[in-house]
Write an enzyme that holds these catalytic residues in place. Structure first.
Site, PDB file in Angstrom:
ATOM      1  N   LYS A  91       7.344  -4.309  16.090  1.00  0.00           N
ATOM      2  CA  LYS A  91       7.706  -2.778  15.981  1.00  0.00           C
ATOM      3  C   LYS A  91       8.402  -2.151  16.990  1.00  0.00           C
TER       4      LYS A  91
ATOM      5  N   ARG B  96     -11.635   1.031   5.997  1.00  0.00           N
ATOM      6  CA  ARG B  96     -13.006   0.426   6.402  1.00  0.00           C
ATOM      7  C   ARG B  96     -14.239   1.468   6.227  1.00  0.00           C
TER       8      ARG B  96
ATOM      9  N   GLN C  44       4.716   5.971  13.004  1.00  0.00           N
ATOM     10  CA  GLN C  44       3.337   6.043  11.864  1.00  0.00           C
ATOM     11  C   GLN C  44       2.446   5.879  12.712  1.00  0.00           C
TER      12      GLN C  44
ATOM     13  N   GLU D  59      -7.968  -3.202  24.489  1.00  0.00           N
ATOM     14  CA  GLU D  59      -7.479  -2.159  24.472  1.00  0.00           C
ATOM     15  C   GLU D  59      -8.204  -1.297  25.211  1.00  0.00           C
TER      16      GLU D  59
ATOM     17  N   TYR E 111       0.868  -1.497   0.192  1.00  0.00           N
ATOM     18  CA  TYR E 111      -0.159   0.282   0.317  1.00  0.00           C
ATOM     19  C   TYR E 111       1.257   1.161   0.348  1.00  0.00           C
TER      20      TYR E 111
ATOM     21  N   ARG F  86       1.996  -9.938   1.351  1.00  0.00           N
ATOM     22  CA  ARG F  86       0.404  -9.088   1.429  1.00  0.00           C
ATOM     23  C   ARG F  86      -0.196  -9.328   0.076  1.00  0.00           C
TER      24      ARG F  86
ATOM     25  N   TYR G 201       1.171  -7.891  16.516  1.00  0.00           N
ATOM     26  CA  TYR G 201       1.611  -7.348  15.802  1.00  0.00           C
ATOM     27  C   TYR G 201       3.060  -5.937  16.146  1.00  0.00           C
ATOM     28  N   HIS G 202       2.446  -5.592  16.644  1.00  0.00           N
ATOM     29  CA  HIS G 202       2.951  -4.121  17.365  1.00  0.00           C
ATOM     30  C   HIS G 202       4.683  -4.352  18.269  1.00  0.00           C
TER      31      HIS G 202
ATOM     32  N   SER H  19      -0.335  -5.687  20.393  1.00  0.00           N
ATOM     33  CA  SER H  19      -0.846  -7.010  20.204  1.00  0.00           C
ATOM     34  C   SER H  19       0.360  -7.190  19.500  1.00  0.00           C
TER      35      SER H  19
ATOM     36  N   ALA I   9      -8.935   2.077  10.008  1.00  0.00           N
ATOM     37  CA  ALA I   9     -10.275   2.946  10.846  1.00  0.00           C
ATOM     38  C   ALA I   9     -10.908   3.124   9.485  1.00  0.00           C
TER      39      ALA I   9
ATOM     40  N   THR J 281       5.919   1.837  14.429  1.00  0.00           N
ATOM     41  CA  THR J 281       3.914   2.968  14.347  1.00  0.00           C
ATOM     42  C   THR J 281       4.098   3.461  15.809  1.00  0.00           C
TER      43      THR J 281
ATOM     44  N   VAL K  80      -2.598   5.238   7.972  1.00  0.00           N
ATOM     45  CA  VAL K  80      -2.364   5.646   6.807  1.00  0.00           C
ATOM     46  C   VAL K  80      -4.475   5.574   6.578  1.00  0.00           C
TER      47      VAL K  80
HETATM   48  P1  NAD Z   1       1.823  -3.315   3.686  1.00  0.00           P
HETATM   49  O1  NAD Z   1       1.877  -5.278   3.581  1.00  0.00           O
HETATM   50  O2  NAD Z   1       0.727  -3.457   2.048  1.00  0.00           O
HETATM   51  O3  NAD Z   1       3.174  -3.648   2.532  1.00  0.00           O
HETATM   52  C1  NAD Z   1       3.822  -4.153   2.881  1.00  0.00           C
HETATM   53  C2  NAD Z   1       5.094  -4.712   2.112  1.00  0.00           C
HETATM   54  O4  NAD Z   1       5.821  -6.346   2.151  1.00  0.00           O
HETATM   55  C3  NAD Z   1       3.784  -6.488   1.120  1.00  0.00           C
HETATM   56  O5  NAD Z   1       3.662  -5.689  -0.085  1.00  0.00           O
HETATM   57  C4  NAD Z   1       4.570  -7.259   1.492  1.00  0.00           C
HETATM   58  O6  NAD Z   1       4.430  -8.230   0.403  1.00  0.00           O
HETATM   59  C5  NAD Z   1       6.340  -7.343   1.660  1.00  0.00           C
HETATM   60  N1  NAD Z   1       6.655  -8.190   2.358  1.00  0.00           N
HETATM   61  C6  NAD Z   1       5.787  -7.972   3.696  1.00  0.00           C
HETATM   62  N2  NAD Z   1       7.231  -9.236   3.998  1.00  0.00           N
HETATM   63  C7  NAD Z   1       7.840  -9.519   3.560  1.00  0.00           C
HETATM   64  C8  NAD Z   1       8.710 -10.193   3.514  1.00  0.00           C
HETATM   65  N3  NAD Z   1       9.551 -11.040   4.171  1.00  0.00           N
HETATM   66  N4  NAD Z   1       9.938 -10.158   2.157  1.00  0.00           N
HETATM   67  C9  NAD Z   1       9.503  -9.188   0.870  1.00  0.00           C
HETATM   68  N5  NAD Z   1       9.145  -8.680   1.013  1.00  0.00           N
HETATM   69  C10 NAD Z   1       8.171  -8.385   2.326  1.00  0.00           C
HETATM   70  O7  NAD Z   1       1.891  -3.007   3.760  1.00  0.00           O
HETATM   71  P2  NAD Z   1       1.271  -0.879   4.253  1.00  0.00           P
HETATM   72  O8  NAD Z   1       0.312  -0.873   5.056  1.00  0.00           O
HETATM   73  O9  NAD Z   1       1.799  -0.686   3.328  1.00  0.00           O
HETATM   74  O10 NAD Z   1       2.406  -1.019   5.467  1.00  0.00           O
HETATM   75  C11 NAD Z   1       4.056  -0.557   4.895  1.00  0.00           C
HETATM   76  C12 NAD Z   1       4.991  -0.759   6.618  1.00  0.00           C
HETATM   77  O11 NAD Z   1       3.755   0.662   7.361  1.00  0.00           O
HETATM   78  C13 NAD Z   1       4.823  -2.303   7.395  1.00  0.00           C
HETATM   79  O12 NAD Z   1       5.890  -1.965   7.737  1.00  0.00           O
HETATM   80  C14 NAD Z   1       3.843  -1.100   8.378  1.00  0.00           C
HETATM   81  O13 NAD Z   1       4.291  -1.798   9.442  1.00  0.00           O
HETATM   82  C15 NAD Z   1       4.299   0.429   8.238  1.00  0.00           C
HETATM   83  N6  NAD Z   1       2.742   1.148   8.763  1.00  0.00           N
HETATM   84  C16 NAD Z   1       1.896   0.797   8.256  1.00  0.00           C
HETATM   85  C17 NAD Z   1       0.850   1.718   8.787  1.00  0.00           C
HETATM   86  C18 NAD Z   1      -0.540   2.175   7.382  1.00  0.00           C
HETATM   87  O14 NAD Z   1      -1.500   2.507   8.204  1.00  0.00           O
HETATM   88  N7  NAD Z   1      -0.311   1.586   6.631  1.00  0.00           N
HETATM   89  C19 NAD Z   1       0.134   2.266  10.035  1.00  0.00           C
HETATM   90  C20 NAD Z   1       1.982   2.372  10.245  1.00  0.00           C
HETATM   91  C21 NAD Z   1       2.687   2.092  10.182  1.00  0.00           C
HETATM   92  N1  USQ Z   2     -11.289   0.634  14.892  1.00  0.00           N
HETATM   93  C1  USQ Z   2     -12.726   0.028  15.131  1.00  0.00           C
HETATM   94  N2  USQ Z   2     -13.543  -0.204  13.811  1.00  0.00           N
HETATM   95  C2  USQ Z   2     -12.596  -0.775  12.748  1.00  0.00           C
HETATM   96  C3  USQ Z   2     -11.338  -0.775  12.888  1.00  0.00           C
HETATM   97  C4  USQ Z   2     -11.114  -0.747  13.937  1.00  0.00           C
HETATM   98  O1  USQ Z   2     -13.477   1.104  15.722  1.00  0.00           O
HETATM   99  O2  USQ Z   2     -13.587  -1.013  11.574  1.00  0.00           O
HETATM  100  C5  USQ Z   2     -10.326   0.608  16.067  1.00  0.00           C
HETATM  101  C6  USQ Z   2      -9.440   0.072  16.689  1.00  0.00           C
HETATM  102  O3  USQ Z   2     -10.019  -0.428  17.734  1.00  0.00           O
HETATM  103  C7  USQ Z   2      -8.644   0.539  17.001  1.00  0.00           C
HETATM  104  C8  USQ Z   2      -8.412   1.966  16.094  1.00  0.00           C
HETATM  105  O4  USQ Z   2      -9.588   1.929  15.191  1.00  0.00           O
HETATM  106  O5  USQ Z   2      -8.457   0.826  17.698  1.00  0.00           O
HETATM  107  C9  USQ Z   2      -7.706   2.370  15.415  1.00  0.00           C
HETATM  108  O6  USQ Z   2      -7.643   0.172  14.582  1.00  0.00           O
HETATM  109  P1  USQ Z   2      -6.353   0.715  13.224  1.00  0.00           P
HETATM  110  O7  USQ Z   2      -6.951  -1.470  12.234  1.00  0.00           O
HETATM  111  O8  USQ Z   2      -7.160   1.661  11.650  1.00  0.00           O
HETATM  112  O9  USQ Z   2      -5.307   0.811  13.573  1.00  0.00           O
HETATM  113  P2  USQ Z   2      -4.268  -0.782  13.564  1.00  0.00           P
HETATM  114  O10 USQ Z   2      -4.897  -1.881  14.278  1.00  0.00           O
HETATM  115  O11 USQ Z   2      -4.178   0.036  15.314  1.00  0.00           O
HETATM  116  O12 USQ Z   2      -3.374  -0.808  12.825  1.00  0.00           O
HETATM  117  C10 USQ Z   2      -3.098  -0.062  11.847  1.00  0.00           C
HETATM  118  C11 USQ Z   2      -1.612  -0.562  10.885  1.00  0.00           C
HETATM  119  C12 USQ Z   2      -0.189  -0.421  11.157  1.00  0.00           C
HETATM  120  C13 USQ Z   2      -0.422   0.509  11.812  1.00  0.00           C
HETATM  121  C14 USQ Z   2      -0.772   0.825  12.515  1.00  0.00           C
HETATM  122  C15 USQ Z   2      -0.839   2.352  13.574  1.00  0.00           C
HETATM  123  O13 USQ Z   2      -2.268  -1.594  10.567  1.00  0.00           O
HETATM  124  O14 USQ Z   2       0.644  -1.460  10.520  1.00  0.00           O
HETATM  125  O15 USQ Z   2       0.871   0.147  12.573  1.00  0.00           O
HETATM  126  O16 USQ Z   2      -2.180   1.457  12.022  1.00  0.00           O
HETATM  127  S1  USQ Z   2      -1.283   2.508  15.117  1.00  0.00           S
HETATM  128  O17 USQ Z   2      -2.391   2.973  15.068  1.00  0.00           O
HETATM  129  O18 USQ Z   2      -0.679   4.487  15.134  1.00  0.00           O
HETATM  130  O19 USQ Z   2       0.103   1.611  16.294  1.00  0.00           O
END
Ligand code: NAD
Ligand code: USQ
Length: 397
Positions: free
Chosen positions: A185, A241, A208, A328, A11, A35, A181-182, A179, A238, A144, A211
């Site tokens: 990080k 969605r 971050q 949470e 993304y 992904r 996942y978190h 989580s 969020a 994150t 987004v």
């Molecule tokens: P994304 O899943 O769309 O992009 C990640 C890409 O990395 C995918 O295309 C996946 O195939 C590739 N990948 C994962 N593991 C790999 C591996 N072992 N080898 C090669 N490729 C691999 O996710 P995104 O939303 O673009 O997020 C990118 C980064 O930003 C992530 O680290 C995510 O945690 C972080 N981040 C995203 C958000 C958000 O809201 N999108 C917010 C905060 C942080």
């Molecule tokens: N939430 C709702 N309704 C929904 C989806 C989510 O109320 O349909 C709530 C969740 O409970 C949470 C908040 O919205 O309190 C954020 O959830 P999210 O799914 O938008 O975000 P999160 O799980 O925290 O993860 C996303 C990305 C992750 C990134 C993170 C940034 O998937 O890669 O690290 O946002 S942050 O939230 O600042 O940690």
């Protein structure tokens, strides 16, 4: 400037390639295309149709006038990572290549250990390859905001001054991830900090926020340049969605009490921040942290905002509070700093309503793709390890 993007098919990664390509940079990247498979595994697909990397690369070169140096492979394979850096010789490496979903990491032990192995080993391989091949390159690593959790005090950018039993120090601010996942990080943050300290690498670790949005201007009207957009319970975030739910006539799913606060930012401003970090690198050996988000909102306020914009576009939207599948804090203090990027010249590009309007318009054109995966909109992955669809608590928030 030569920038290599780990996770370029994702993304953010596919958007960043274009943002940098449009500014004359030489861009390369790698991906294992994971992904695409994860989203299929949770029964969904990207709302925006996306092309294979071979066709994306052709469109990239036609649009930006330079080839995209793309390699397919796994960051958990050290030889692959080393060969990418050896052949591309980057000035900066942007590490986006991780498994990014909190719910996906919470499914069961296999998904938790996969997330840990994938995210931690990929990052450690990158750090070793940088040490041995390009120690002067700048690592821009995506962390994150969720690393900090929701403490009852202000959140600084990475470090804070503390006085304890009469002595003072500048220490990492406590991390309290919500989580598996978190947690990965948080572990990455420790590993990147350590590598900078012992090997003199330079890194910007970006905490971050969430987004949202379908596009950046650089994509123009070429559907081949479109980035993915997910709306399912695991990979949809969020606001994204809420927008997809508005278009599909599904209630907007506010989890629990709905007072959870997070920092949000549009895709275009996420790109602006990454570009600023890349073009203004830290000193050799420096590990710096940026908190990156535009504004803090609670998830009910966001749902109301999306509903307002969607109704202006003629959509009929309902908001529902549903049983929270996560564990949470649902009502809490939240006041993070975000000064470092502003000091480098960051300016928000536009207001949230405009961005939501663009997103909804793009999604209306792809309504059938969302409706075909409607089942993926209501969550059933729960933090207690069970799989059960969330019940509706109330409607019309
Ligand atoms: P994304 O899943 O769309 O992009 C990640 C890409 O990395 C995918 O295309 C996946 O195939 C590739 N990948 C994962 N593991 C790999 C591996 N072992 N080898 C090669 N490729 C691999 O996710 P995104 O939303 O673009 O997020 C990118 C980064 O930003 C992530 O680290 C995510 O945690 C972080 N981040 C995203 C958000 C958000 O809201 N999108 C917010 C905060 C942080
Ligand atoms: N939430 C709702 N309704 C929904 C989806 C989510 O109320 O349909 C709530 C969740 O409970 C949470 C908040 O919205 O309190 C954020 O959830 P999210 O799914 O938008 O975000 P999160 O799980 O925290 O993860 C996303 C990305 C992750 C990134 C993170 C940034 O998937 O890669 O690290 O946002 S942050 O939230 O600042 O940690």
């Amino acid at each position: 400037m030569r920038v290599f993007i780990l996770g370029i098919d994702g993304y953010l990664g596919w958007s960043l390639a274009q943002y940098l390509g449009a500014r004359g940079m030489d861009v390369g990247g790698c991906d294992a295309l994971l992904r695409r498979g994860w989203v299929a595994e949770v029964g969904s697909t990207s709302a925006t149709p996306i092309l294979p990397m071979s066709e994306r690369s052709v469109a990239y070169e036609e649009t930006f006038g330079k080839p995209l140096a793309y390699s397919e492979g796994d960051l958990c394979d050290y030889a692959f990572v080393a060969s990418c850096l050896e052949s591309f010789k980057p000035d900066a490496i942007v590490h986006l290549g991780e498994m990014p979903s909190a719910p996906y990491s919470m499914i069961d032990v296999e998904h938790c250990t996969f997330t840990h192995t994938n995210n931690l080993i990929g990052t450690i391989n990158t750090l070793f390859a940088m040490r041995d091949i390009c120690p002067d390159a700048h690592l821009v690593k995506l962390g994150t905001m969720g690393e900090y959790g929701t403490p009852n005090v202000d959140i600084p950018e990475g470090f804070f001054e503390i006085e304890f039993r009469g002595r003072k120090d500048r220490l990492p601010f406590p991390r309290q991830a919500g989580s598996w996942y978190h947690q990965t990080k948080v572990h990455d943050t420790n590993n990147v900090t350590f590598a900078c300290k012992i090997w003199g690498l330079r890194s910007t670790d970006i905490m971050q926020g969430v987004v949202f949005g379908t596009r950046i201007d650089e994509m123009g009207d070429d559907p081949r340049l479109c980035t993915r957009f997910d709306f399912d319970q695991a990979f949809g975030t969020a606001i994204n969605r809420y927008c997809a739910q508005s278009v599909a006539g599904h209630p907007l799913t506010v989890f629990g009490a709905g007072n959870q606060k997070r920092g949000f930012l549009p895709l275009r401003d996420s790109m602006q921040c990454l570009h600023l970090a890349i073009t203004k690198p830290p000193e050799s050996g420096e590990y710096r942290v940026f908190n990156q988000f535009e504004e803090v909102y609670d998830v009910t306020g966001l749902a109301r905002k999306v509903k307002g914009v969607a109704e202006g576009l003629g959509l009929d939207v309902e908001i529902a509070n549903i049983e929270n599948p996560r564990k949470e804090a649902e009502t809490h203090y939240y006041n993070p700093d975000r000064q470092h990027l502003i000091d480098l010249g960051y300016e928000p590009s536009r207001d949230m309503e405009t961005e939501i309007t663009v997103t909804l318009t793009d999604l209306i054109a792809n309504r059938d793709r969302i409706e075909a995966h409607r089942e993926a909109l209501l969550p059933d992955i729960r933090w207690d390890g069970t799989r059960r669809k969330s019940a509706y608590l109330s409607k019309g928030a």
